[in-house]
Motif scaffolding. Structure first.
Motif, mmCIF file in Angstrom:
data_model
loop_
_atom_site.group_PDB
_atom_site.id
_atom_site.type_symbol
_atom_site.label_atom_id
_atom_site.label_comp_id
_atom_site.label_asym_id
_atom_site.label_seq_id
_atom_site.Cartn_x
_atom_site.Cartn_y
_atom_site.Cartn_z
ATOM 1 N N GLN A 1 0.845 -1.194 0.000
ATOM 2 C CA GLN A 1 0.000 0.000 0.000
ATOM 3 C C GLN A 1 0.878 1.241 0.000
ATOM 4 O O GLN A 1 2.028 1.209 0.449
ATOM 5 C CB GLN A 1 -0.927 0.035 1.216
ATOM 6 C CG GLN A 1 -0.206 0.119 2.545
ATOM 7 C CD GLN A 1 -1.147 0.392 3.713
ATOM 8 O OE1 GLN A 1 -1.848 1.404 3.734
ATOM 9 N NE2 GLN A 1 -1.157 -0.523 4.674
ATOM 10 N N ARG A 2 0.340 2.331 -0.513
ATOM 11 C CA ARG A 2 1.006 3.627 -0.479
ATOM 12 C C ARG A 2 0.845 4.245 0.903
ATOM 13 O O ARG A 2 -0.174 4.061 1.563
ATOM 14 C CB ARG A 2 0.389 4.568 -1.506
ATOM 15 C CG ARG A 2 0.836 4.350 -2.922
ATOM 16 C CD ARG A 2 2.125 5.080 -3.205
ATOM 17 N NE ARG A 2 2.397 5.141 -4.633
ATOM 18 C CZ ARG A 2 3.528 5.606 -5.133
ATOM 19 N NH1 ARG A 2 4.480 6.056 -4.323
ATOM 20 N NH2 ARG A 2 3.714 5.628 -6.441
ATOM 21 N N ARG B 1 -0.362 6.932 3.229
ATOM 22 C CA ARG B 1 -1.499 7.838 3.044
ATOM 23 C C ARG B 1 -1.641 8.761 4.244
ATOM 24 O O ARG B 1 -1.248 8.424 5.360
ATOM 25 C CB ARG B 1 -2.794 7.050 2.838
ATOM 26 C CG ARG B 1 -3.095 6.027 3.928
ATOM 27 C CD ARG B 1 -4.388 5.320 3.660
ATOM 28 N NE ARG B 1 -4.560 4.130 4.487
ATOM 29 C CZ ARG B 1 -5.731 3.730 4.962
ATOM 30 N NH1 ARG B 1 -6.832 4.410 4.699
ATOM 31 N NH2 ARG B 1 -5.812 2.631 5.688
ATOM 32 N N GLN C 1 -4.695 2.943 -0.560
ATOM 33 C CA GLN C 1 -4.212 2.856 -1.940
ATOM 34 C C GLN C 1 -3.422 1.570 -2.116
ATOM 35 O O GLN C 1 -2.289 1.460 -1.648
ATOM 36 C CB GLN C 1 -3.311 4.046 -2.275
ATOM 37 C CG GLN C 1 -4.028 5.284 -2.763
ATOM 38 C CD GLN C 1 -3.020 6.273 -3.320
ATOM 39 O OE1 GLN C 1 -2.315 6.953 -2.576
ATOM 40 N NE2 GLN C 1 -2.955 6.362 -4.629
ATOM 41 N N VAL D 1 -1.114 -1.042 -3.902
ATOM 42 C CA VAL D 1 -0.104 -1.040 -4.960
ATOM 43 C C VAL D 1 0.517 -2.426 -5.127
ATOM 44 O O VAL D 1 1.631 -2.564 -5.632
ATOM 45 C CB VAL D 1 1.006 0.012 -4.685
ATOM 46 C CG1 VAL D 1 0.446 1.421 -4.731
ATOM 47 C CG2 VAL D 1 1.702 -0.251 -3.343
ATOM 48 N N LEU E 1 7.825 -0.499 -8.051
ATOM 49 C CA LEU E 1 8.057 0.451 -6.967
ATOM 50 C C LEU E 1 9.252 0.074 -6.086
ATOM 51 O O LEU E 1 9.938 0.943 -5.554
ATOM 52 C CB LEU E 1 6.799 0.571 -6.095
ATOM 53 C CG LEU E 1 5.597 1.239 -6.761
ATOM 54 C CD1 LEU E 1 4.373 1.151 -5.855
ATOM 55 C CD2 LEU E 1 5.906 2.704 -7.089
ATOM 56 N N VAL F 1 10.716 2.332 2.083
ATOM 57 C CA VAL F 1 9.623 1.406 2.381
ATOM 58 C C VAL F 1 9.711 0.904 3.820
ATOM 59 O O VAL F 1 10.762 0.987 4.480
ATOM 60 C CB VAL F 1 9.646 0.185 1.431
ATOM 61 C CG1 VAL F 1 9.551 0.619 -0.026
ATOM 62 C CG2 VAL F 1 10.890 -0.669 1.650
ATOM 63 N N VAL G 1 4.818 1.534 0.961
ATOM 64 C CA VAL G 1 5.714 2.278 0.082
ATOM 65 C C VAL G 1 5.571 3.765 0.413
ATOM 66 O O VAL G 1 4.536 4.369 0.147
ATOM 67 C CB VAL G 1 5.390 2.026 -1.396
ATOM 68 C CG1 VAL G 1 6.330 2.834 -2.288
ATOM 69 C CG2 VAL G 1 5.499 0.533 -1.710
ATOM 70 N N SER H 1 7.785 6.214 -0.663
ATOM 71 C CA SER H 1 8.032 6.883 -1.945
ATOM 72 C C SER H 1 8.720 5.905 -2.873
ATOM 73 O O SER H 1 9.556 5.105 -2.455
ATOM 74 C CB SER H 1 8.901 8.131 -1.756
ATOM 75 O OG SER H 1 10.196 7.774 -1.315
ATOM 76 N N GLY H 2 8.355 5.978 -4.132
ATOM 77 C CA GLY H 2 8.985 5.133 -5.121
ATOM 78 C C GLY H 2 10.339 5.680 -5.523
ATOM 79 O O GLY H 2 10.765 6.756 -5.079
ATOM 80 N N SER I 1 10.919 9.453 -6.666
ATOM 81 C CA SER I 1 9.718 10.264 -6.438
ATOM 82 C C SER I 1 9.856 11.024 -5.122
ATOM 83 O O SER I 1 10.542 10.575 -4.199
ATOM 84 C CB SER I 1 8.469 9.387 -6.414
ATOM 85 O OG SER I 1 8.544 8.446 -5.365
#
Length: 608
Positions: free
Chosen positions: A46-47, A49, A56, A58, A65, A72, A94, A96-97, A100
């Motif tokens: 998940q992202r 949030r 979210q 992923v 990612l 992570v 995650v 940030s990828g 990013s």
């Protein structure tokens, strides 16, 4: 000597991706080590949030990612495997990828979080109806509902008021300021004590609002302080009042703050050796009275240092009164003189409790010779703020020294996040935990703000990395996406700890303040000092507002001189030109009407 582990456990590991080999992901942890986590066919992702944002997923994008550079968290079973530990990734967050930006470094992240906090506490205390503080309750359950405990503590009201005033100045939502003003009026009308002979103001511990007539408690009802007037309760009674005064200029709030400062200077201050005593007797106002027991003739970090972040920076910032700058100077001179451990086998942690003559008291109650990690970080953060208001080499040197030493002794090097209490002495090669390895929300705040302000003032990438990693842990594990607001504490691996008072969203220790202060100042420092972007602030001076010299001072904190200018001002939506860009002051219209003021601040050298 090798240790043979024959048991399994679940754990979290944090880090940036170094390499990817099939289903194996190598991470560089916050402490600089490396850990390999193993993905399975049921690993989900998940992202990160923000509060109030939807989940979210992923999972289907993890292959893309989890590339070098991604930040992570991985959680799952850990067990012995081929002579080492096998970290199995069940859940991946995650942050940030690869390549990013960090989401909480973007403009508006912390403002949105503060808006969510304010709406949670507004709804919890008053629902969607009128703001009536007679129904306020200190204790709130995990979902925000009121319990059967009817106590209204002065400090928790004031701390909520601080959060609401801060939410207003970042968002411009006037309902938040309505709450702050109503709470300030309630404190003034129901929980204030005025001594006209001594010309001082003091504050009740609280009210029991459960019966037909509220019953007041003047002396503290809290365990460590029962029967006394502790300095920190009087200090935090001012937190919300002064922040609200900054937004409104209400003369009564300034008078209450000034009267309470007279209380500190006349009855808590040690005129001979400096600093402030931690407790006074509620009848004689004597810090040396026998009734105080173990708190007799004592000083501590809270009674000396907490003046600054709770109200004194804001009181000086709102008034420009040199008296408060001198009080700040005295406070920080006492900190740099007496709190660092300069003994031959000195601890990296400060001393926090003292006898009247400033000799360390290492046998008091639960503290003994133990360190509260967050207090050390809080000292670093506030020393850098003070150095902006009055630069001194001793302030900056101690702030940077604490900033550089704390990660090795107070931070979790594998999972991220900051611990609660440890022994000040490193026996057995490390500073042992006192009771547990849990992490509390307010100590994460001190880490984020300390390293953001250190990074913003020094440009040091190492400090910025600590701020980013502390922000990542806090945003990943402390935001309560199910019931709202933030968790009081989490286990070392980030799992929420909902036992006893730590399951609550309102208590003697928690009332929106630290989470709101974090969101407010992280937005301020991030925009103005670190990322060099403009920031809008709102004010709503009353028709009878009193600001010294007739100037609304809009600086949101102690900012380094020459780094930020006031770019533009709107009054009730119309351009207003009577302001001083360098001093960050606005001369208000003299029509005695109430106006909504928006001030845009801009880092020097950046564009609006």
């Amino acid at each position: 000597m090798a240790i043979d582990l024959d048991f399994t456990f679940s754990d979290t590991v944090a880090g940036r991706v170094l390499a990817r080999r099939g289903r194996q992901v190598e991470l560089r942890t916050p402490g600089g080590g490396t850990v390999v986590v193993h993905l399975t066919d049921v690993t989900y992702g998940q992202r990160l949030r923000n509060l109030g944002e939807p989940y979210q997923d992923v999972t289907g994008r993890l292959d893309d990612l989890l590339a070098p550079g991604a930040l992570v968290f991985s959680h799952g079973p850990v067990y012995p495997h081929e002579g080492g530990l096998h970290h199995q990734a069940t859940a991946v967050v995650v942050v940030s990828g690869p390549g990013s930006p960090l989401p909480y470094a973007s403009s508006g992240w912390w403002t949105a979080q503060l808006r969510g906090l304010a709406r949670f506490y507004r709804r919890s205390q008053f629902g969607d109806g009128p703001i009536d503080f007679t129904g306020y309750r200190t204790e709130l359950g995990g979902g925000g509902g009121k319990t059967t405990v009817h106590i209204q503590e002065t400090d928790t009201i004031s701390r909520m008021v601080y959060g609401m005033a801060s939410a207003f100045t970042l968002t411009g939502e006037e309902d938040f300021l309505d709450v702050a003003e109503a709470g300030s009026d309630y404190l003034h009308d129901h929980l204030r004590s005025v001594d006209p002979v001594e010309d001082i103001v003091s504050w009740y511990h609280g009210l029991d609002a459960g019966g037909p007539r509220p019953r007041g408690f003047y002396a503290s009802e809290f365990g460590d302080d029962r029967g006394a007037i502790p300095a920190y309760e009087q200090i935090y009674a001012l937190a919300g009042l002064v922040q609200t005064y900054r937004m409104t200029g209400a003369p009564a709030l300034l008078a209450d703050a000034e009267g309470t400062v007279r209380l500190f200077e006349r009855f808590f201050a040690d005129r001979r050796l400096g600093g402030y005593y931690s407790h006074i007797d509620p009848v004689t106002l004597d810090p040396h009275h026998a009734s105080l027991g173990p708190n007799r003739s004592r000083k501590n970090w809270n009674s000396v240092g907490d003046h600054a972040p709770a109200y004194l920076f804001n009181l000086y910032g709102a008034t420009g009164d040199e008296r408060y700058l001198h009080m700040l100077e005295h406070t920080f001179d006492m900190i740099v003189t007496h709190m660092p451990d300069r003994s031959a086998d000195g601890s990296p942690f400060v001393d926090e409790r003292f006898h009247a003559d400033w000799t360390p008291d290492r046998s008091w109650g639960w503290q003994q010779d133990r360190a509260v990690v967050g207090h050390n970080l809080k000292i670093a953060w506030n020393l850098m703020r003070m150095n902006a208001a009055m630069p001194k080499p001793a302030y900056r040197e101690l702030a940077e020294r604490i900033g550089r030493t704390m990660p090795d002794v107070g931070r979790d090097p594998r999972r991220g996040g900051w611990y609660d209490m440890v022994e000040r002495r490193a026996d057995l090669g490390r500073h042992a935990f006192v009771w547990h390895d849990h992490k509390t929300w307010w100590q994460q705040e001190q880490a984020v703000l300390a390293y953001l302000v250190l990074a913003g003032n020094t440009g040091d990438d190492g400090f910025l990395r600590h701020a980013e990693e502390a922000s990542a842990f806090y945003n990943a594990f402390f935001l309560d996406h199910d019931e709202g607001a933030v968790h009081f504490s989490v286990l070392a691996d980030g799992v929420p700890y909902h036992v006893g008072d730590e399951r609550l969203k309102g208590s003697h220790a928690m009332s929106m303040y630290h989470a709101a202060e974090l969101a407010y100042l992280a937005e301020v420092y991030g925009r103005l000092l670190v990322h060099r972007e403009p920031l809008d602030l709102w004010f709503r001076p009353r028709a009878d507002a009193y600001y010294p010299q007739g100037l609304l001072r809009v600086a949101p904190d102690m900012l380094p001189p020459g780094r930020v200018v006031l770019d533009s001002v709107l009054v009730d939506g119309a351009p207003h030109t009577d302001f001083d860009s360098a001093s960050l002051t606005v001369r208000l219209p003299v029509d005695r009407a109430r106006h909504l003021v928006r001030a845009r601040l801009r880092p020097v050298g950046s564009t609006s």
